[in-house]
Design an enzyme around this catalytic site. Structure first.
Site, PDB file in Angstrom:
ATOM      1  N   ASP A  88       0.821  -1.210   0.000  1.00 25.09           N
ATOM      2  CA  ASP A  88       0.000   0.000   0.000  1.00 25.09           C
ATOM      3  C   ASP A  88       0.854   1.258   0.000  1.00 25.09           C
ATOM      4  O   ASP A  88       1.980   1.279   0.511  1.00 25.09           O
ATOM      5  CB  ASP A  88      -0.870   0.047   1.262  1.00 25.09           C
ATOM      6  CG  ASP A  88      -2.101  -0.818   1.163  1.00 25.09           C
ATOM      7  OD1 ASP A  88      -2.175  -1.644   0.236  1.00 25.09           O
ATOM      8  OD2 ASP A  88      -2.986  -0.676   2.027  1.00 25.09           O
ATOM      9  N   HIS A 139      -5.310   3.166  -4.062  1.00 29.27           N
ATOM     10  CA  HIS A 139      -5.444   3.354  -2.615  1.00 29.27           C
ATOM     11  C   HIS A 139      -5.928   4.783  -2.318  1.00 29.27           C
ATOM     12  O   HIS A 139      -5.644   5.311  -1.246  1.00 29.27           O
ATOM     13  CB  HIS A 139      -4.100   3.086  -1.938  1.00 29.27           C
ATOM     14  CG  HIS A 139      -4.159   2.899  -0.457  1.00 29.27           C
ATOM     15  ND1 HIS A 139      -5.148   2.179   0.177  1.00 29.27           N
ATOM     16  CD2 HIS A 139      -3.335   3.345   0.547  1.00 29.27           C
ATOM     17  CE1 HIS A 139      -4.937   2.182   1.484  1.00 29.27           C
ATOM     18  NE2 HIS A 139      -3.846   2.880   1.730  1.00 29.27           N
ATOM     19  N   HIS A 143      -5.314   9.510   0.486  1.00 28.90           N
ATOM     20  CA  HIS A 143      -5.463   8.667   1.675  1.00 28.90           C
ATOM     21  C   HIS A 143      -6.553   9.200   2.612  1.00 28.90           C
ATOM     22  O   HIS A 143      -6.520   8.983   3.826  1.00 28.90           O
ATOM     23  CB  HIS A 143      -4.138   8.520   2.436  1.00 28.90           C
ATOM     24  CG  HIS A 143      -4.056   7.244   3.234  1.00 28.90           C
ATOM     25  ND1 HIS A 143      -4.331   7.193   4.592  1.00 28.90           N
ATOM     26  CD2 HIS A 143      -3.729   5.974   2.864  1.00 28.90           C
ATOM     27  CE1 HIS A 143      -4.172   5.939   5.024  1.00 28.90           C
ATOM     28  NE2 HIS A 143      -3.814   5.182   3.994  1.00 28.90           N
ATOM     29  N   HIS A 233       3.682  -2.140   3.460  1.00 23.68           N
ATOM     30  CA  HIS A 233       3.806  -0.772   2.931  1.00 23.68           C
ATOM     31  C   HIS A 233       5.262  -0.550   2.514  1.00 23.68           C
ATOM     32  O   HIS A 233       6.135  -0.547   3.388  1.00 23.68           O
ATOM     33  CB  HIS A 233       3.431   0.272   3.992  1.00 23.68           C
ATOM     34  CG  HIS A 233       2.038   0.149   4.526  1.00 23.68           C
ATOM     35  ND1 HIS A 233       1.672  -0.823   5.430  1.00 23.68           N
ATOM     36  CD2 HIS A 233       0.929   0.897   4.281  1.00 23.68           C
ATOM     37  CE1 HIS A 233       0.391  -0.668   5.726  1.00 23.68           C
ATOM     38  NE2 HIS A 233      -0.086   0.358   5.050  1.00 23.68           N
TER      39      HIS A 233
END
Length: 276
Positions: A88, A139, A143, A233
């Protein structure tokens, strides 16, 4: 009359079953922030597709579908211990090294990319991810927690990265991951409208809390199981150095790495539905 030992065994079994359901419910709440979230497993998607093929008499079979999916070709996750690596919030300054590792290990991954300061900063890495056979997904742009946004904001958060990814790779994303896994009916409806399925995870190293690569590796290995979806991540310094050890250890355990779409083949994730 049943013996005390038998009664205790049955009670223990019931308690274990209740504990399993309680753990699953707790995970649902933690991921979604909702009181109820219906999710679908990769195996349920595969089984539904096989049942439909059998009913239609097509006999398509999982192997043929996965051969068309690319990457690992004919791997059949109905009969193989498959697992999916997902990353991510990239691309980042660490992503080139990660791609080198994945290429060396011959492992495909699924990347859920952020727009602002990521896609727009490292467009060449977005292209490379796609060119090297990885699944490129969204994604969101900034965010933003989608359950705190109004419908127009949600739509913008999802459309902007989609357009940029399509412009860079020639492929429009069909998957997205909501920030912090937080989603609700409004998000589902907008994802359905935009042709996006939501993908959560079953394994997390919580690498946003530590740069200890050994700890990250240990957490992933402790949680991994068949059809698992691993959340990492590549923006954090401890994560990419942990990836070779994770891959080697899971391969020794008999796992085969696939992208999220390959994990579900011959089925496909449906827009507006949530998978993990």
């Amino acid at each position: 009359m049943p013996s005390l030992t038998r009664k205790m065994t049955k009670t223990g079994t019931r308690l274990r079953v209740l504990a399993t359901f309680a753990a699953a419910a707790s995970l649902t709440l933690a991921l979604s922030g909702c009181t109820k979230l219906e999710t679908h497993s990769p195996s349920s998607v595969r089984n539904a597709a096989d049942a439909s093929a059998a009913e239609a008499g097509t006999g398509a079979g999982a192997k043929g579908a996965q051969a068309r999916a690319g990457g690992l070709g004919t791997v059949d996750c109905a009969h193989t211990k498959c697992i999916a690596l997902t990353f991510d919030a990239g691309p980042s300054e660490n992503s080139a090294r990660l791609l080198d590792i994945l290429k060396e290990k011959q492992v495909p991954a699924t990347f859920f990319l952020l727009g602002k300061r990521h896609i727009d900063t490292y467009p060449e890495l977005v292209r490379r991810m796609s060119d090297e056979g990885h699944e490129v997904a969204s994604h969101t742009w900034t965010h933003k927690i989608l359950t705190d946004a109004d419908p127009d904001e949600i739509r913008d958060e999802l459309e902007r990265p989609n357009k940029e990814i399509e412009r860079l790779t020639g492929k429009r994303p069909t998957l997205m991951r909501p920030p912090q896994g937080r989603t609700d009916d409004t998000v589902h409806d907008i994802c359905r409208e935009l042709g996006l399925a939501e993908v959560l995870w079953s394994v997390t190293a919580k690498d946003y809390k530590t740069n200890d690569s050994d700890l990250i590796t240990e957490r992933v290995l402790d949680q991994s199981s068949r059809d698992g979806i691993i959340l990492l991540h590549d923006i954090y310094d401890g994560t990419v150095p942990a990836v070779p050890g994770i891959i080697d250890a899971l391969k020794k355990r008999g796992y085969v790495f696939v992208t999220v779409p390959q994990l579900m083949a011959p089925g496909k994730a449906e827009p507006g539905k949530v998978y993990r």
